[in-house]
Every structure is written in C-alpha cells, then in structure tokens.
Design an enzyme around this catalytic site. Structure first.
Site, short mmCIF file in Angstrom:
data_model
loop_
_atom_site.label_atom_id
_atom_site.label_comp_id
_atom_site.label_asym_id
_atom_site.label_seq_id
_atom_site.Cartn_x
_atom_site.Cartn_y
_atom_site.Cartn_z
N ASN A 72 0.83 -1.20 0.00
CA ASN A 72 0.00 0.00 0.00
C ASN A 72 0.87 1.25 0.00
O ASN A 72 1.98 1.26 0.52
CB ASN A 72 -0.96 0.00 1.19
N ILE A 74 -0.74 4.74 0.66
CA ILE A 74 -1.87 5.64 0.84
C ILE A 74 -1.41 7.09 0.90
O ILE A 74 -2.06 7.99 0.38
CB ILE A 74 -2.66 5.29 2.13
N GLY A 75 -0.27 7.31 1.56
CA GLY A 75 0.25 8.67 1.65
C GLY A 75 -0.29 9.47 2.81
O GLY A 75 -0.36 10.70 2.76
N CYS A 133 7.87 7.98 8.34
CA CYS A 133 7.52 8.89 7.25
C CYS A 133 8.73 9.74 6.87
O CYS A 133 9.65 9.93 7.66
CB CYS A 133 6.33 9.76 7.62
N LYS A 168 7.30 4.26 16.52
CA LYS A 168 7.05 3.21 15.52
C LYS A 168 8.24 3.16 14.57
O LYS A 168 8.43 4.06 13.75
CB LYS A 168 5.75 3.46 14.77
N GLY A 247 2.23 -8.81 9.98
CA GLY A 247 1.97 -10.17 9.54
C GLY A 247 1.19 -11.05 10.48
O GLY A 247 1.08 -12.26 10.27
N GLY A 268 -3.09 -5.70 11.54
CA GLY A 268 -3.43 -4.78 10.47
C GLY A 268 -4.10 -5.44 9.28
O GLY A 268 -5.32 -5.52 9.19
#
Length: 307
Positions: A72, A74-75, A133, A168, A247, A268
């Site tokens: 993914n 998504i941004g 990020c 994170k 996972g 997730g």
C-alpha cells in the site's frame, strides 16, 4: 465470547496498562468497524496516523495484492489535527480501551506541534510517533532511518508531552537495534516493531508499477518472519516494552511475537480480510493458554528458549 476469562491478559506498554495485548495497527482501523466488532474488547484503539494539516494522499492505485501480503501507498490521507480533535477523539473516547494517537509529520517541529495539541486532551492516553515517514528537511529520508534524527525527534516530543510515547520504527534499516537504542535514550516509553517493508510490484502485461507511487509498504503474513527477527533483536538491547506489528493473522502469530520479546501486538492486514480478526486472535490466545495451563499472558513475553 472470549473463553478463559480467568486468564490475566493485562500488559504494560511503558506506563500504559492494557486489558489485553491486542490492538489495531494504525491505518487499518476506523469508526465504520464499530458495526462489526465490539471496540471494548480490544486492548487499545489506534486510529490512522494524523497530520497537522489536511492531506489528500498519494495518487491511485494505492493498494495491490502480493503473494501472502499486500503493498500500500496511501500517503497518510488525513483531515488534519483539528478535525481529529473535534470528531475522532470524542468518538473513540466513548469506548473503554485507551486511545493511542498516531502522529505523522514532515519535520521534527511539526511532530512536536501535533504532540502538544493532542496532549491537551485527557481522552488521548498515549502517542505513537510514525517516524517511518519521510523527513522533508532531511533529504526525504525517513526520520527513523537515522539514529541521531530519531533521538532529536523523540527528545523534542518528550519536551512537550507527559503522555507515554511509542516510537514506531522503520524496518528499512541496516541495524534496527541502533535506532531502537536511540529512541529509548531520547525518552520513548515503548517501541513499535515495525512499520511496513518498502516494496514494489510490476504488472508484467502493462509493464507498469501496480502502485501509483511506484513503491509502497509491504504488509501481511509474508513479512512476519522478518518482524519476529527484529523484535528479538530489539528485545536484546532495550529495557522498554515492545509492540510487535507485521503479519499477524492468528493467535499463534501473536504468541510468537510475544515469545520473541513483544509485550503487545498490533493487527493490520488481517482485519481487511476478516474484520473481526482481532477478536478471533484473542480467542486463540486464550485457547493456547488453556492448552498450556497458563494463567498470565506476561509469562509469554521474551520466553523464547534458545540452546
């Protein structure tokens, strides 16, 4: 109904006590899931990462399937911090599990600004810093790819909040232990190991990337062995709790992460496949503990036997 109610599933993730170790991974959970699962059965609530200003996200397509996983990009689509404080925080505060606000930003100053804002709310129990990020003031490299930048970022956020901080971490590094130690030294109360793995997939018929942004984050069962290794490595060098992420699709997956050293686990991609996956995983943890005649989930943490 979750069996094994006599089992103590309470865990501490750096000053924040959860009734059980299972929570959603940021970006995979939203208010619409209230019609599918009972939020009050979760260990914590972790909504999608929030940014200072509204963001439209990356161009489409944003998601593609891979073998045993998905990519993914998504941004960090976001309605901005003010909308989050006015709408999402009041909504999630209706439920008993603590609300962990996940923050994303383009600079260290911006991280500190958002952290200061969410700290004003008593309904926010902890802050998760998405340091995977890109740092727009640091040549676009992720904050969490540089131990010095990681240290500075968390130090700045620590100065503006008294709430527990969860860093994170990015798995896209040579030594995740080095980053983990920097985060711990700067004042992080716990660590999330880890975000998605940078990946790419190409449509062989069109010869174009399957993701509009060309590359994205790989998640799902395919990455679990890598994350297990990273949890184990990080647990060898830090003293603060670890939240495993990546996972998990069964109770045994969650237990594997705990044996490697995680105190709690985020779920997730599995929730996209089965929206009530987190509750099923909790049931499976109970079944495992009943089978092994265990009464306290904390007896699993870091109990891998080597040699």
């Amino acid at each position: 109904m979750i069996r094994g109610s006599f089992i103590n599933k309470r865990v501490d993730i750096g000053g924040l006590v959860l009734e059980n170790p299972i929570m959603p991974a940021s970006g995979t959970f939203g208010p619409e899931m209230e019609s599918v699962i009972d939020f009050n059965l979760l260990g914590a609530i972790v909504p999608k990462s929030i940014t200072l200003d509204p963001r439209s996200g990356n161009k489409t397509p944003r998601v593609c399937e891979t073998v045993a996983g998905m990519i993914n990009s998504i941004g960090i689509q976001s309605k901005g911090i003010q909308y989050y404080m006015d709408h999402y925080v009041p909504f999630y505060s209706k439920f008993t599990p603590p609300l962990i606000s996940s923050l994303s930003a383009d600079s260290i100053d911006e991280f500190a600004e958002i952290a200061h804002i969410v700290t004003q709310s008593d309904d926010v129990a902890a802050i998760e810093l998405n340091i995977s990020c890109p740092n727009l003031k640091g040549n676009g490299l992720a904050f969490g790819m540089d131990p010095e930048v990681t240290f500075k970022l968390i130090k700045e956020v620590r100065a503006v909040t008294h709430k527990p901080i969860i860093a994170k971490l990015s798995p896209n590094v040579t030594s995740i232990q080095e980053i983990a130690l920097a985060a711990e030294e700067a004042g992080s109360n716990s660590l999330n190991v880890a975000n998605t793995l940078l990946a790419m997939s190409i449509d062989v018929h069109t010869r174009k990337p399957k993701i509009g942004n060309v590359m994205g984050g790989l998640s799902g069962p395919a990455i679990k062995p890598v994350i297990i290794r990273m949890i184990y490595q990080v647990a060898q060098v830090v003293k603060i709790p670890i939240i495993g992420c990546g996972g998990v699709s069964s109770g045994e997956d969650a237990i594997e992460m705990m044996l490697a050293g995680a105190s709690a686990v985020q779920v997730g991609t599995s929730s996209f496949i089965q929206p009530d996956a987190m509750l099923r995983i909790l049931n499976e943890i109970d079944s495992y503990m009943n089978q092994h005649e265990m009464t306290d989930v904390r007896d699993l943490i870091g109990k891998i036997e080597i040699g």
